[in-house]
Design a protein around this motif. Structure first.
Motif, short mmCIF file in Angstrom:
data_model
loop_
_atom_site.label_atom_id
_atom_site.label_comp_id
_atom_site.label_asym_id
_atom_site.label_seq_id
_atom_site.Cartn_x
_atom_site.Cartn_y
_atom_site.Cartn_z
N PHE A 284 0.79 -1.23 0.00
CA PHE A 284 0.00 0.00 0.00
C PHE A 284 0.82 1.28 0.00
O PHE A 284 0.29 2.36 -0.22
N VAL A 285 2.10 1.21 0.27
CA VAL A 285 2.94 2.42 0.30
C VAL A 285 3.77 2.44 -0.98
O VAL A 285 4.44 1.46 -1.32
N ASP A 286 3.71 3.59 -1.68
CA ASP A 286 4.39 3.69 -2.97
C ASP A 286 5.84 4.15 -2.87
O ASP A 286 6.71 3.66 -3.58
N ASP A 287 6.11 5.05 -1.98
CA ASP A 287 7.44 5.64 -1.87
C ASP A 287 8.41 4.66 -1.20
O ASP A 287 8.14 4.15 -0.11
N LEU A 288 9.54 4.40 -1.85
CA LEU A 288 10.50 3.43 -1.34
C LEU A 288 11.11 3.87 0.00
O LEU A 288 11.27 3.06 0.92
N ALA A 289 11.43 5.15 0.13
CA ALA A 289 12.02 5.64 1.37
C ALA A 289 11.03 5.48 2.53
O ALA A 289 11.41 5.07 3.64
N LEU A 290 9.75 5.76 2.28
CA LEU A 290 8.74 5.62 3.32
C LEU A 290 8.55 4.14 3.68
O LEU A 290 8.37 3.79 4.85
N ARG A 291 8.61 3.26 2.69
CA ARG A 291 8.54 1.81 2.96
C ARG A 291 9.64 1.38 3.92
O ARG A 291 9.40 0.68 4.89
N LEU A 292 10.87 1.79 3.60
CA LEU A 292 12.00 1.40 4.43
C LEU A 292 11.89 1.96 5.84
O LEU A 292 12.18 1.26 6.82
N VAL A 293 11.43 3.19 5.97
CA VAL A 293 11.26 3.79 7.29
C VAL A 293 10.20 3.02 8.08
O VAL A 293 10.38 2.72 9.27
N LEU A 294 9.10 2.67 7.43
CA LEU A 294 8.04 1.93 8.11
C LEU A 294 8.49 0.53 8.52
O LEU A 294 8.15 0.04 9.60
N VAL A 295 9.28 -0.13 7.68
CA VAL A 295 9.79 -1.46 8.02
C VAL A 295 10.73 -1.37 9.22
O VAL A 295 10.64 -2.17 10.16
N VAL A 296 11.63 -0.41 9.21
CA VAL A 296 12.55 -0.24 10.34
C VAL A 296 11.76 0.09 11.61
O VAL A 296 12.03 -0.45 12.69
N LEU A 297 10.77 0.97 11.49
CA LEU A 297 9.94 1.33 12.64
C LEU A 297 9.19 0.09 13.17
O LEU A 297 9.11 -0.12 14.39
N LEU A 298 8.66 -0.71 12.27
CA LEU A 298 7.97 -1.95 12.68
C LEU A 298 8.92 -2.88 13.44
O LEU A 298 8.56 -3.40 14.50
N LEU A 299 10.12 -3.04 12.92
CA LEU A 299 11.07 -3.93 13.58
C LEU A 299 11.54 -3.38 14.93
O LEU A 299 11.88 -4.15 15.83
N LEU A 300 11.56 -2.06 15.07
CA LEU A 300 11.93 -1.47 16.36
C LEU A 300 10.80 -1.56 17.38
O LEU A 300 11.03 -1.74 18.58
N VAL A 301 9.57 -1.44 16.93
CA VAL A 301 8.41 -1.43 17.83
C VAL A 301 7.93 -2.84 18.15
O VAL A 301 7.31 -3.07 19.19
N LEU A 302 8.25 -3.80 17.31
CA LEU A 302 7.75 -5.18 17.49
C LEU A 302 8.10 -5.78 18.84
O LEU A 302 7.20 -6.34 19.49
N PRO A 303 9.33 -5.70 19.35
CA PRO A 303 9.60 -6.29 20.68
C PRO A 303 8.76 -5.67 21.79
O PRO A 303 8.26 -6.38 22.67
N ALA A 304 8.58 -4.36 21.74
CA ALA A 304 7.76 -3.70 22.78
C ALA A 304 6.32 -4.17 22.68
O ALA A 304 5.66 -4.43 23.69
N PHE A 305 5.81 -4.28 21.46
CA PHE A 305 4.43 -4.75 21.28
C PHE A 305 4.25 -6.17 21.80
O PHE A 305 3.26 -6.48 22.46
N VAL A 306 5.23 -7.03 21.54
CA VAL A 306 5.16 -8.42 22.00
C VAL A 306 5.15 -8.46 23.53
O VAL A 306 4.38 -9.20 24.13
N VAL A 307 5.99 -7.66 24.16
CA VAL A 307 6.04 -7.65 25.63
C VAL A 307 4.72 -7.14 26.20
O VAL A 307 4.18 -7.69 27.16
N ILE A 308 4.18 -6.09 25.59
CA ILE A 308 2.92 -5.53 26.12
C ILE A 308 1.76 -6.48 25.86
O ILE A 308 0.94 -6.74 26.75
N ALA A 309 1.67 -7.04 24.66
CA ALA A 309 0.53 -7.87 24.31
C ALA A 309 0.60 -9.26 24.93
O ALA A 309 -0.42 -9.82 25.34
N LEU A 310 1.78 -9.83 25.03
CA LEU A 310 1.90 -11.21 25.49
C LEU A 310 2.68 -11.31 26.79
O LEU A 310 3.25 -12.36 27.09
N GLY A 311 2.71 -10.24 27.57
CA GLY A 311 3.46 -10.24 28.81
C GLY A 311 2.90 -11.25 29.80
O GLY A 311 1.72 -11.56 29.82
N ARG A 312 3.77 -11.80 30.65
CA ARG A 312 3.37 -12.84 31.61
C ARG A 312 3.34 -12.27 33.04
O ARG A 312 3.51 -12.99 33.99
N ARG A 313 3.18 -10.98 33.17
CA ARG A 313 3.28 -10.37 34.50
C ARG A 313 2.00 -10.48 35.31
O ARG A 313 1.98 -10.22 36.47
#
Length: 107
Positions: free
Chosen positions: A77-106
């Motif tokens: 859905f994203v046409d601009d290559l630079a924006l694609r790369l930024v979104l992929v990097v952002l996804l990979l940076l946010v993914l661990p935090a999302f996993v901890v928040i969503a699947l936390g065992r606390r």
């Protein structure tokens, strides 16, 4: 005749006892060798270790699947290559935090 049978039976039993003794020695050596190897090799736990080991197989499959869907969506859905790369990097940076928040065992 019965003395001859008794002598043959005794010879048979003596032969069987010798074979049993040889087998006992062989099994004993094998067991001692295995014990030495078990002592020398480091113990491996049956359960895998690491960050993903905290989650069940289904949770790991969901993490990988949803990440794949997000990556596919970004590239579709994203046409601009630079924006694609930024979104992929952002996804990979946010993914661990999302996993901890969503699947936390606390709880």
């Amino acid at each position: 005749m019965s003395k001859e049978r008794a002598r043959r039976r005794e010879a048979r039993e003596a032969q069987l006892e010798r074979e049993r003794a040889v087998r006992r020695r062989r099994v004993g050596r094998r067991e001692r060798r295995r014990a030495v190897v078990r002592r020398l090799l480091p113990r491996r736990s049956r359960r895998s270790s690491g960050r993903l080991a905290r989650h069940t197989r289904g949770e790991r499959a969901a993490i990988v699947g949803l990440t794949g869907v997000a990556l596919f969506s970004i590239w579709s859905f994203v046409d601009d290559l630079a924006l694609r790369l930024v979104l992929v990097v952002l996804l990979l940076l946010v993914l661990p935090a999302f996993v901890v928040i969503a699947l936390g065992r606390r709880s």
